[in-house]
Design an enzyme around this catalytic site. Structure first.
Site, PDB file in Angstrom:
ATOM      1  N   SER A  74       0.859  -1.192   0.000  1.00 57.38           N
ATOM      2  CA  SER A  74       0.000   0.000   0.000  1.00 57.38           C
ATOM      3  C   SER A  74       0.887   1.232   0.000  1.00 57.38           C
ATOM      4  O   SER A  74       1.662   1.452   0.932  1.00 57.38           O
ATOM      5  CB  SER A  74      -0.893   0.026   1.243  1.00 57.38           C
ATOM      6  OG  SER A  74      -1.372   1.348   1.429  1.00 57.38           O
ATOM      7  N   HIS A 130      -1.002  -1.370  -4.430  1.00 58.41           N
ATOM      8  CA  HIS A 130      -2.279  -1.057  -3.785  1.00 58.41           C
ATOM      9  C   HIS A 130      -2.365   0.446  -3.502  1.00 58.41           C
ATOM     10  O   HIS A 130      -1.499   1.015  -2.833  1.00 58.41           O
ATOM     11  CB  HIS A 130      -2.403  -1.847  -2.478  1.00 58.41           C
ATOM     12  CG  HIS A 130      -3.728  -1.711  -1.799  1.00 58.41           C
ATOM     13  ND1 HIS A 130      -4.838  -2.455  -2.173  1.00 58.41           N
ATOM     14  CD2 HIS A 130      -4.139  -0.911  -0.789  1.00 58.41           C
ATOM     15  CE1 HIS A 130      -5.866  -2.126  -1.395  1.00 58.41           C
ATOM     16  NE2 HIS A 130      -5.473  -1.181  -0.554  1.00 58.41           N
ATOM     17  N   ASP A 189      -4.575   3.505  -2.059  1.00 58.92           N
ATOM     18  CA  ASP A 189      -5.678   3.829  -1.151  1.00 58.92           C
ATOM     19  C   ASP A 189      -6.177   5.241  -1.404  1.00 58.92           C
ATOM     20  O   ASP A 189      -5.462   6.215  -1.174  1.00 58.92           O
ATOM     21  CB  ASP A 189      -5.195   3.704   0.300  1.00 58.92           C
ATOM     22  CG  ASP A 189      -5.035   2.255   0.723  1.00 58.92           C
ATOM     23  OD1 ASP A 189      -5.996   1.482   0.543  1.00 58.92           O
ATOM     24  OD2 ASP A 189      -3.952   1.895   1.224  1.00 58.92           O
ATOM     25  N   MET A 228      -8.835   8.075  -0.388  1.00 59.74           N
ATOM     26  CA  MET A 228      -9.710   8.464   0.731  1.00 59.74           C
ATOM     27  C   MET A 228     -10.184   9.899   0.539  1.00 59.74           C
ATOM     28  O   MET A 228      -9.421  10.745   0.057  1.00 59.74           O
ATOM     29  CB  MET A 228      -8.957   8.363   2.053  1.00 59.74           C
ATOM     30  CG  MET A 228      -8.315   7.004   2.286  1.00 59.74           C
ATOM     31  SD  MET A 228      -7.599   6.883   3.931  1.00 59.74           S
ATOM     32  CE  MET A 228      -6.760   5.294   3.803  1.00 59.74           C
ATOM     33  N   HIS A 252      -8.153   1.053  -4.352  1.00 60.09           N
ATOM     34  CA  HIS A 252      -9.119   0.832  -3.277  1.00 60.09           C
ATOM     35  C   HIS A 252      -9.802   2.169  -2.962  1.00 60.09           C
ATOM     36  O   HIS A 252      -9.197   3.049  -2.352  1.00 60.09           O
ATOM     37  CB  HIS A 252      -8.355   0.280  -2.058  1.00 60.09           C
ATOM     38  CG  HIS A 252      -9.180   0.058  -0.840  1.00 60.09           C
ATOM     39  ND1 HIS A 252      -8.620  -0.195   0.397  1.00 60.09           N
ATOM     40  CD2 HIS A 252     -10.522   0.028  -0.649  1.00 60.09           C
ATOM     41  CE1 HIS A 252      -9.580  -0.360   1.293  1.00 60.09           C
ATOM     42  NE2 HIS A 252     -10.747  -0.209   0.684  1.00 60.09           N
ATOM     43  N   MET A 269     -12.057   4.464  -1.019  1.00 61.49           N
ATOM     44  CA  MET A 269     -12.772   4.705   0.240  1.00 61.49           C
ATOM     45  C   MET A 269     -13.397   6.087   0.120  1.00 61.49           C
ATOM     46  O   MET A 269     -13.010   7.039   0.812  1.00 61.49           O
ATOM     47  CB  MET A 269     -11.778   4.606   1.415  1.00 61.49           C
ATOM     48  CG  MET A 269     -11.344   3.175   1.681  1.00 61.49           C
ATOM     49  SD  MET A 269      -9.803   3.047   2.617  1.00 61.49           S
ATOM     50  CE  MET A 269      -8.637   3.132   1.259  1.00 61.49           C
ATOM     51  N   MET A 327     -11.275  -6.107   5.028  1.00 58.26           N
ATOM     52  CA  MET A 327     -10.500  -5.185   5.858  1.00 58.26           C
ATOM     53  C   MET A 327     -10.080  -5.880   7.159  1.00 58.26           C
ATOM     54  O   MET A 327     -10.900  -6.522   7.817  1.00 58.26           O
ATOM     55  CB  MET A 327     -11.319  -3.936   6.215  1.00 58.26           C
ATOM     56  CG  MET A 327     -11.685  -3.001   5.069  1.00 58.26           C
ATOM     57  SD  MET A 327     -10.324  -2.185   4.192  1.00 58.26           S
ATOM     58  CE  MET A 327      -9.321  -1.500   5.509  1.00 58.26           C
ATOM     59  N   PHE A 342      -6.628   4.659   7.926  1.00 58.41           N
ATOM     60  CA  PHE A 342      -5.234   4.919   8.275  1.00 58.41           C
ATOM     61  C   PHE A 342      -4.392   3.655   8.158  1.00 58.41           C
ATOM     62  O   PHE A 342      -4.891   2.553   8.396  1.00 58.41           O
ATOM     63  CB  PHE A 342      -5.136   5.447   9.720  1.00 58.41           C
ATOM     64  CG  PHE A 342      -5.946   6.692   9.929  1.00 58.41           C
ATOM     65  CD1 PHE A 342      -5.429   7.938   9.575  1.00 58.41           C
ATOM     66  CD2 PHE A 342      -7.229   6.619  10.436  1.00 58.41           C
ATOM     67  CE1 PHE A 342      -6.193   9.093   9.742  1.00 58.41           C
ATOM     68  CE2 PHE A 342      -8.004   7.764  10.603  1.00 58.41           C
ATOM     69  CZ  PHE A 342      -7.483   9.012  10.250  1.00 58.41           C
ATOM     70  N   GLY A 343      -3.128   3.846   7.814  1.00 61.56           N
ATOM     71  CA  GLY A 343      -2.173   2.747   7.879  1.00 61.56           C
ATOM     72  C   GLY A 343      -1.687   2.579   9.308  1.00 61.56           C
ATOM     73  O   GLY A 343      -2.007   3.386  10.183  1.00 61.56           O
ATOM     74  N   ASP A 360      -6.569  -6.549   3.960  1.00 56.28           N
ATOM     75  CA  ASP A 360      -6.002  -5.203   3.950  1.00 56.28           C
ATOM     76  C   ASP A 360      -6.092  -4.565   5.327  1.00 56.28           C
ATOM     77  O   ASP A 360      -7.185  -4.335   5.833  1.00 56.28           O
ATOM     78  CB  ASP A 360      -6.769  -4.357   2.915  1.00 56.28           C
ATOM     79  CG  ASP A 360      -6.219  -2.944   2.773  1.00 56.28           C
ATOM     80  OD1 ASP A 360      -5.141  -2.652   3.308  1.00 56.28           O
ATOM     81  OD2 ASP A 360      -6.893  -2.129   2.106  1.00 56.28           O
TER      82      ASP A 360
HETATM   83  C1  DX5 Z   1      -6.486   1.406   5.366  1.00 56.44           C
HETATM   84  C2  DX5 Z   1      -5.956   1.083   3.996  1.00 56.44           C
HETATM   85  C3  DX5 Z   1      -4.844   0.095   4.021  1.00 56.44           C
HETATM   86  C4  DX5 Z   1      -3.653   0.572   4.767  1.00 56.44           C
HETATM   87  C5  DX5 Z   1      -2.813  -0.589   5.164  1.00 56.44           C
HETATM   88  O1  DX5 Z   1      -7.626   2.173   5.254  1.00 56.44           O
HETATM   89  O2  DX5 Z   1      -6.979   0.556   3.177  1.00 56.44           O
HETATM   90  O3  DX5 Z   1      -4.488  -0.287   2.692  1.00 56.44           O
HETATM   91  O4  DX5 Z   1      -2.880   1.466   4.037  1.00 56.44           O
HETATM   92  O5  DX5 Z   1      -1.787  -0.127   5.965  1.00 56.44           O
HETATM   93  P1  DX5 Z   1      -0.974  -1.064   6.948  1.00 56.44           P
HETATM   94  O6  DX5 Z   1      -0.432  -2.186   6.118  1.00 56.44           O
HETATM   95  O7  DX5 Z   1       0.067  -0.162   7.485  1.00 56.44           O
HETATM   96  O8  DX5 Z   1      -1.952  -1.562   7.975  1.00 56.44           O
HETATM   97 ZN    ZN Z   2      -6.476  -0.371   1.105  1.00 56.51          ZN
END
Ligand code: DX5
Ligand code: ZN
Length: 221
Positions: free
Chosen positions: A10, A35, A37, A39, A68, A70, A139, A145-146, A177
């Site tokens: 990601s 990947h 993300d 948002m 992805h 969101m 999920m 957030f990561g 994910d």
């Molecule tokens: C969260 C994202 C994920 C996220 C994963 O909303 O969809 O893809 O970036 O991050 P990690 O691997 O750090 O949990």
């Molecule tokens: Zn994601």
């Protein structure tokens, strides 16, 4: 049938000031998908990037761009992401009232379509649409957030999704994910996931660590 385990870094965890180089580096380090993300600060409490960034990084990798979304509503932006270079476009069922229409729209642009399930979203939302989708994203954390911790109930959810996919007889990626690290990666794969998204765990240590990180996530080291 569970396919070989693939790793999808990601880019949320990459260095945003050098995104092209980061995408190239994880590609050379052995990633399978990129990947991405997206948002909107509305569907989830964070804002990341849009179609212009997808187009900007497209020349840096020939890997599958796994986008992805969101965002809500998603329909308004699907064409932009398709034209920017997405290969798979994944939406959340909560993002709009007409999931079937959204999936058909993605396919209408010649892209693969995915459905993403939040931790509290029941899995039977896929039942009536399983013949139309190419990917199910489960999920492991609440989206936004990561770097969050993996929610343990994700494992039994993955097992149930694996049974549904196998019963369908279709080739559908089961992607997990959020919260994937060296420990949860193998547990998620044993539960049936065959695409592991990993942000923090891939980008940790900078470019010289990417290849070892990806191999370890894949269970090869
Ligand atoms: C969260 C994202 C994920 C996220 C994963 O909303 O969809 O893809 O970036 O991050 P990690 O691997 O750090 O949990
Ligand atoms: Zn994601």
């Amino acid at each position: 049938m569970q396919q070989t385990v693939r790793i999808a870094p990601s880019i949320l965890a990459a260095d945003f000031s050098r995104m092209g180089e980061e995408v190239r580096a994880v590609t050379e380090a052995g990633a399978d998908y990129i990947h991405i993300d997206v948002m909107d600060g509305h569907f989830v409490p964070n804002i990341t990037l849009g179609p212009d960034m997808v187009a900007a990084i497209r020349p840096y990798s020939e890997l599958v761009f796994d986008v992805h979304l969101m965002i809500a509503p998603a329909d308004l932006f699907i064409e932009d992401f398709a034209k920017a270079g997405a290969d798979i476009i994944t939406v959340h069922p909560e993002a709009g009232p007409h999931l079937h229409r959204t999936i058909q729209m993605i396919k209408g642009f010649g892209k693969k379509a995915g459905i993403s399930l939040n931790p509290a979203t029941p899995i039977d939302v896929i039942d009536l649409i399983i013949d139309d989708i190419d990917l199910i994203l489960c999920m492991g954390v609440n989206p936004g957030f990561g770097g969050q911790q993996f929610i343990p109930s994700t494992l039994s959810k993955l097992e149930a999704l694996r049974r549904k996919i196998d019963a369908s007889g279709r080739r559908i990626d089961l992607e997990v994910d959020g919260g994937i690290n060296m420990d949860t990666a193998s547990r998620a794969a044993s539960a049936g996931a065959d695409v592991l998204v990993a942000g923090t765990a891939t980008f940790k240590g900078g470019p010289q660590a990417y290849s070892a990180n990806i191999r370890r996530l894949r269970g090869e080291a």
